[in-house]
Design an enzyme around this catalytic site. Structure first.
Site, PDB file in Angstrom:
ATOM      1  N   GLU A  65       0.376   8.280   3.634  1.00 34.46           N
ATOM      2  CA  GLU A  65       0.505   9.716   3.380  1.00 34.46           C
ATOM      3  C   GLU A  65       1.961  10.110   3.178  1.00 34.46           C
ATOM      4  O   GLU A  65       2.285  11.003   2.413  1.00 34.46           O
ATOM      5  CB  GLU A  65      -0.099  10.488   4.558  1.00 34.46           C
ATOM      6  CG  GLU A  65       0.001  12.005   4.407  1.00 34.46           C
ATOM      7  CD  GLU A  65      -0.534  12.731   5.617  1.00 34.46           C
ATOM      8  OE1 GLU A  65      -0.416  13.972   5.659  1.00 34.46           O
ATOM      9  OE2 GLU A  65      -1.081  12.066   6.527  1.00 34.46           O
ATOM     10  N   PHE A  66       2.871   9.397   3.849  1.00 35.28           N
ATOM     11  CA  PHE A  66       4.276   9.792   3.822  1.00 35.28           C
ATOM     12  C   PHE A  66       5.143   8.907   2.929  1.00 35.28           C
ATOM     13  O   PHE A  66       6.281   9.245   2.645  1.00 35.28           O
ATOM     14  CB  PHE A  66       4.832   9.774   5.247  1.00 35.28           C
ATOM     15  CG  PHE A  66       4.170  10.756   6.165  1.00 35.28           C
ATOM     16  CD1 PHE A  66       4.543  12.097   6.166  1.00 35.28           C
ATOM     17  CD2 PHE A  66       3.151  10.352   7.016  1.00 35.28           C
ATOM     18  CE1 PHE A  66       3.932  13.006   7.020  1.00 35.28           C
ATOM     19  CE2 PHE A  66       2.530  11.245   7.863  1.00 35.28           C
ATOM     20  CZ  PHE A  66       2.921  12.587   7.859  1.00 35.28           C
ATOM     21  N   GLY A  67       4.653   7.776   2.491  1.00 28.54           N
ATOM     22  CA  GLY A  67       5.464   6.887   1.661  1.00 28.54           C
ATOM     23  C   GLY A  67       4.808   5.524   1.530  1.00 28.54           C
ATOM     24  O   GLY A  67       3.648   5.323   1.914  1.00 28.54           O
ATOM     25  N   GLU A  68       5.568   4.580   0.998  1.00 29.03           N
ATOM     26  CA  GLU A  68       5.023   3.252   0.744  1.00 29.03           C
ATOM     27  C   GLU A  68       4.973   2.420   2.022  1.00 29.03           C
ATOM     28  O   GLU A  68       5.716   2.651   2.971  1.00 29.03           O
ATOM     29  CB  GLU A  68       5.879   2.526  -0.302  1.00 29.03           C
ATOM     30  CG  GLU A  68       5.807   3.172  -1.691  1.00 29.03           C
ATOM     31  CD  GLU A  68       6.733   2.493  -2.681  1.00 29.03           C
ATOM     32  OE1 GLU A  68       7.872   2.167  -2.296  1.00 29.03           O
ATOM     33  OE2 GLU A  68       6.323   2.293  -3.838  1.00 29.03           O
ATOM     34  N   VAL A  69       4.068   1.432   1.994  1.00 33.04           N
ATOM     35  CA  VAL A  69       3.919   0.497   3.105  1.00 33.04           C
ATOM     36  C   VAL A  69       4.279  -0.892   2.585  1.00 33.04           C
ATOM     37  O   VAL A  69       3.795  -1.316   1.537  1.00 33.04           O
ATOM     38  CB  VAL A  69       2.483   0.500   3.664  1.00 33.04           C
ATOM     39  CG1 VAL A  69       2.371  -0.452   4.851  1.00 33.04           C
ATOM     40  CG2 VAL A  69       2.083   1.911   4.070  1.00 33.04           C
ATOM     41  N   ASP A  93     -10.969   9.875  13.198  1.00 31.52           N
ATOM     42  CA  ASP A  93     -11.021   9.376  11.816  1.00 31.52           C
ATOM     43  C   ASP A  93     -11.410   7.904  11.803  1.00 31.52           C
ATOM     44  O   ASP A  93     -10.830   7.106  11.073  1.00 31.52           O
ATOM     45  CB  ASP A  93      -9.656   9.565  11.134  1.00 31.52           C
ATOM     46  CG  ASP A  93      -9.751   9.426   9.611  1.00 31.52           C
ATOM     47  OD1 ASP A  93     -10.877   9.457   9.084  1.00 31.52           O
ATOM     48  OD2 ASP A  93      -8.696   9.277   8.975  1.00 31.52           O
ATOM     49  N   GLY A 101       0.815  -1.197   0.000  1.00 32.25           N
ATOM     50  CA  GLY A 101       0.000   0.000   0.000  1.00 32.25           C
ATOM     51  C   GLY A 101       0.854   1.255   0.000  1.00 32.25           C
ATOM     52  O   GLY A 101       2.082   1.199  -0.048  1.00 32.25           O
ATOM     53  N   ALA A 102       0.184   2.394   0.026  1.00 28.79           N
ATOM     54  CA  ALA A 102       0.878   3.672   0.059  1.00 28.79           C
ATOM     55  C   ALA A 102       0.216   4.555   1.110  1.00 28.79           C
ATOM     56  O   ALA A 102      -1.007   4.703   1.130  1.00 28.79           O
ATOM     57  CB  ALA A 102       0.835   4.351  -1.301  1.00 28.79           C
TER      58      ALA A 102
END
Length: 944
Positions: free
Chosen positions: A591-595, A706, A588-589
């Protein structure tokens, strides 16, 4: 059939006063017709013949569709008229066009045409009749219409034959085939397999007289490396394989294999992993087993020259169950070692052992033996590495005891001695002596007294005068294992007052025994003291077992209150060295980078699957601090329904956040992928877990802000855990417990109205969000408020609209949703209340059987009634796309349902027959059709 709007050139007989061409206005259009109305004349025989009609070489049967009007004879005033209300259809075959030559005798009658409705002079009603002309065999034919006294007009003649269309079934291609006649009701058609498919027998199928394919015989299957997809055999994707001709899909490469290329028939094992010769290509690659554990040698009791080896299975079997063991024996004298040879016996065997023990016999005493046990599996033959455990032991043979003899005696004591014969050099041995009086007291044998001695000499005191005693002795090895007892022997004490000549010897032995006893007592006391000291708790143990250390934090601490954010990270998160982290796959991706999915292997810890959030290159220091602040938040939580932080990487260039890995990913996507597959009981169980996690956050004085299904993660046990703390904030210490933000994005569809209007976030606003999550779960991931804009959502909520109950939602669950959506936040339930309510529902499954009312016009958001522009759907595909069921487009097409008019006629059984099997999908499509029939606009529904 060629349409014509003018003269067709058909032949009439007779030429005059017979069939004529006419025109008539119908619905504003002029239609040509052939008509005749000679009802005033007797014995009419009027013929109308078509032009020559070419026949398809294989079409032995054609259909003739007539559109015509016949006038009612009662509409004529004259009573004497001879009027008919029928006419006849004839046919004649020929191999060539004979032009205007017309012979009635060449025609055979096909049918008498009689109308269903006979028109009067008033409104015209068109009749439609279809007749079959069968057994055609020549190159063409003529049709003829005979009038024998009717008033008739023919508006249309359609001649056609039926075909089974070209098709692909079970990966076999079949050409378009003309349907057979009544003499050949089923026409057999041979086909051929599509590219990259094979079949043992040629595929065949049958074409019916109605132009339908039935009874396919033999099936084609895709070759190795290909799988069936969209009526074709397509290459397996990279990372997948198929090893045989079959109808199965390509499978992911098994564990411990290298990723394959496209069209792979197998996956190669990684270095250090193997498949056994008998393993199929689909098998997982196995590693070598590790060494056997806990190898011990135990001297067998009551046996000479014998011991038993035992061990535990390897900690790592390499993933295999066919573990066997081989035992190697070596005997050593000094530094020289050699195989034990055939003289030493191992029972049951020394090779291919499945049990974890073996008995070794015929061993020599006082020799050092080395036993090596090797663990093997079906793949050990492919590697030179050996998994072995060894043990070195010496068998201390106790020797054979000779007979005891009396050294000295008195009226109250006996001195005895015995000796030992050894096979080899002597070894220090202890002895166990047992004695008792010979006489029988009160009918019972007196009990034995047992002594353990260090020497083969003993003086026994405090005996009774003139009494016979029975003695027997056995030798003990240094390990404490007993040998066999000697024969029992009798010795007598002297009468009272008599004494042996060897009194001094006996006294000396007694003194020596007392000294030895004193030494034994001292040794035992010292050992007891050491054992007690080991059980005491050291200062380190006291620190780690302190109750204060085991208690979780009671109140959440906002990391933003720290002047240096890095301090908060170090306080609440563990630092991990990047060498302990292995990235495997992007999942996944953020907010700050890839997962990434990956593996965490820290020292003295078990290898663990983890999710790794990364910080993309080129970040600013503020982005880095914001990125790590989520770890500072997560690190404060410890609950089974909150995502667990494993640690962070902050002391190196590439910062990372490492959390536990959740196999099933985000809840919203998981629900969409399993629409209709899960029961209400399972769904409520998932909601209970989410509520428990939120209750824990409330107890920590924490607001999430959220909460949505996309921010809930699901593991392999379907356990749900709250995650994504990017928008979250701490509760202030004001009476209402609110947090005010200035700007920033708010997830409108999930946010309470007071939080949208005033940016006041409380635990009550989280409860509102939880209600939306409940709706998402029961609707299997449906988007809340469907395709409404954010503005429409806010307007609808302010006008008291609430989301309707999802399909098949238990009434008790929907009532809890409505409680969460109360406008007055003080009246909403708290998370502790929600957990209790859900627990009660789960304990009483019958309470979930009552289903809330369902309105398909609202619940399918009226893509069920119109397209995206508000107009009726232009195609079946557009309609299916609107209700997220486009995966069934091909099913509708194959079933011949190509128009929305046909869709409206479908029933539940029709939907099931075209291949819709999942209950959730079946209901969604059925309810959408119901909504299509009720063209209620969305706005009128929302205005209620």
């Amino acid at each position: 059939m060629v349409a014509s709007g003018a003269e067709l050139g058909w032949l009439t007989s007779p030429v005059e006063h017979g069939w004529e061409i006419g025109q008539r206005a119908v619905n504003g259009s002029l239609l040509y017709n052939y008509y005749i109305c000679n009802v005033e004349e007797r014995e009419q025989d009027n013929w109308l013949r078509t032009t020559f009609i070419q026949r398809h070489p294989t079409a032995s049967r054609v259909f003739v569709e007539l559109r015509f009007v016949v006038r009612d004879c009662n509409s004529f005033n004259a009573d004497s008229l001879i009027c008919k209300e029928t006419f006849n259809l004839y046919a004649s075959e020929a191999d060539a066009d004979i032009g205007t030559a017309f012979r009635k005798g060449l025609f055979r009658k096909v049918a008498t045409i009689a109308p269903d409705e006979i028109s009067s002079l008033g409104e015209m009603k068109m009749n439609i009749e279809t007749k079959v002309v069968d057994n055609l065999s020549r190159k063409g034919f003529y049709l003829a219409f005979q009038d024998i006294g009717a008033c008739v007009a023919i508006y249309s003649v359609r001649v056609y034959y039926k075909t089974c269309p070209a098709t692909v079934k079970s990966l076999a291609e079949f050409p378009e085939t003309v349907a057979g006649g009544e003499n050949q009701a089923l026409r057999e058609v041979a086909g051929s397999c599509v590219s990259n498919a094979v079949s043992e027998d040629q595929p065949r199928i049958y074409c019916t007289t109605d132009g339908e394919w039935v009874v396919p015989v033999s099936q084609c299957q895709c070759r190795p490396g290909f799988e069936a997809m969209n009526d074709a055999c397509q290459e397996c994707q990279s990372g997948f394989f198929k090893s045989s001709v079959s109808s199965e899909a390509c499978k992911p490469c098994p564990k411990n294999t290298q990723p394959s290329g496209h069209g792979a028939t197998s996956c190669t094992c990684k270095d250090g992993f193997y498949r056994a010769t008998e393993d199929p290509k689909t098998a997982v690659c196995s590693g070598l087993p590790s060494a056997p554990q806990s190898l011990v040698a135990t001297t067998a009791q009551m046996s000479i020259g014998r011991l038993q080896l035992s061990w535990r299975p390897p900690a790592d079997t390499g993933g295999r169950s066919d573990i066997t063991y081989t035992v190697v024996c070596e005997r050593c004298e000094g530094r020289a070692c050699q195989p034990c040879g055939e003289k030493v016996r191992l029972d049951p065997s020394n090779t291919d052992l499945k049990e974890t023990r073996v008995t070794v016999s015929e061993l020599e005493p006082l020799l050092n033996y080395t036993f090596t046990v090797e663990a093997r599996s079906g793949v050990s033959q492919f590697s030179n590495k050996r998994a072995t455990s060894s043990i070195n032991t010496a068998l201390h043979y106790t020797g054979r005891l000779t007979a005891m003899h009396l050294v000295d005696s008195s009226s109250t004591s006996l001195s005895l001695q015995w000796s030992v014969s050894h096979r080899s050099k002597p070894v220090a041995t202890r002895y166990e002596l047992m004695y008792r009086k010979k006489e029988i007291a009160n009918g019972k044998v007196t009990t034995y007294t047992v002594l353990v001695l260090e020497k083969n000499l003993v003086q026994i005191s405090d005996l009774s005068p003139s009494t016979v005693y029975l003695f027997k002795v056995q030798a003990l090895s240094p390990e404490g294992n007993p040998g066999s007892y000697s024969l029992e022997q009798e010795f007598s004490t002297l009468p009272q007052g008599e004494q042996s000549e060897n009194v001094s010897v006996i006294l000396g032995a007694a003194i020596g025994g007392g000294v030895m006893l004193f030494i034994v007592v001292v040794v035992l006391l010292l050992r007891k003291r050491r054992r007690n000291s080991h059980t005491r708790q050291g200062p380190e143990d006291a620190y780690f077992s302190s109750p204060d250390q085991l208690k979780p934090l009671k109140t959440y601490v906002d990391p933003h209150t720290y002047e240096d954010p890095n301090t908060a990270v170090l306080k609440f998160a563990s630092e991990i060295h990047p060498s302990h982290i292995t990235k495997q796959k992007v999942i996944g991706a953020g907010e700050f980078g890839e997962v990434y999915r990956g593996i965490l292997k820290a020292p003295s810890r078990k290898e663990t699957a983890v999710a790794i959030k990364t910080l993309k290159p080129g970040y600013t220091e503020k982005q880095r601090q914001d990125f790590l602040s989520e770890a500072s938040i997560m690190g404060q939580f410890s609950h089974q329904n909150i995502i667990r932080l494993e640690g962070v990487v902050t002391k190196f260039k590439h910062a990372m956040i490492v959390t536990e890995y959740m196999e099933n990913g985000a809840l919203d996507k998981y629900l969409k992928d399993h629409d209709g597959d899960m029961s209400s009981f399972q769904l409520v169980g998932m909601l209970r877990g989410i509520a428990a996690g939120m209750k824990y956050l409330l107890d920590m004085s924490y607001v999430h802000r959220d909460l949505a299904a996309r921010n809930i993660l699901v593991n392999s046990n379907l356990e749900c855990k709250v995650s994504d703390f990017g928008l979250s904030r701490v509760l202030e210490d004001d009476p209402e417990g609110t947090y005010t933000t200035s700007g920033g994005k708010i997830p409108i569809r999930w946010t309470a109205p007071e939080a949208i209007a005033y940016r006041k976030f409380t635990s009550a606003s989280d409860v509102w969000s939880f209600g939306i999550v409940m709706w998402e779960v029961m609707a299997f991931g449906e988007r809340p408020y469907w395709d409404m804009s954010n503005h429409e959502v806010m307007k609808a909520i302010n006008e008291a609209f609430r989301l309707p109950a999802p399909m098949d939602c238990p009434s008790a669950v929907y009532q809890l949703m409505l409680q969460c959506w109360l406008q007055d936040r003080s009246k909403r339930p708290r998370f502790g209340d929600i957990v209790s309510i859900l627990d009660k529902l789960l304990k009483s499954p019958d309470s979930l059987k009552a289903i809330a009312d369902f309105d398909p016009r609202v619940s399918i958001r009226l893509p069920s009634t119109s397209g995206s522009d508000g107009s009726p759907f232009r195609s079946v595909a557009e309609w299916l796309e609107s209700i997220k069921m486009n995966q069934y487009s091909e099913n509708f097409s194959i079933a011949g349902i190509v128009s929305m008019e046909q869709v409206l006629q479908m029933k539940s059984e029709d939907i099931r027959n075209i291949g819709v099997r999942l209950p959730g999908h079946l209901k969604r499509i059925a309810y959408s059709i119901l909504g299509l029939k009720d063209q209620t606009s969305t706005l009128s529904v929302f205005a209620v």
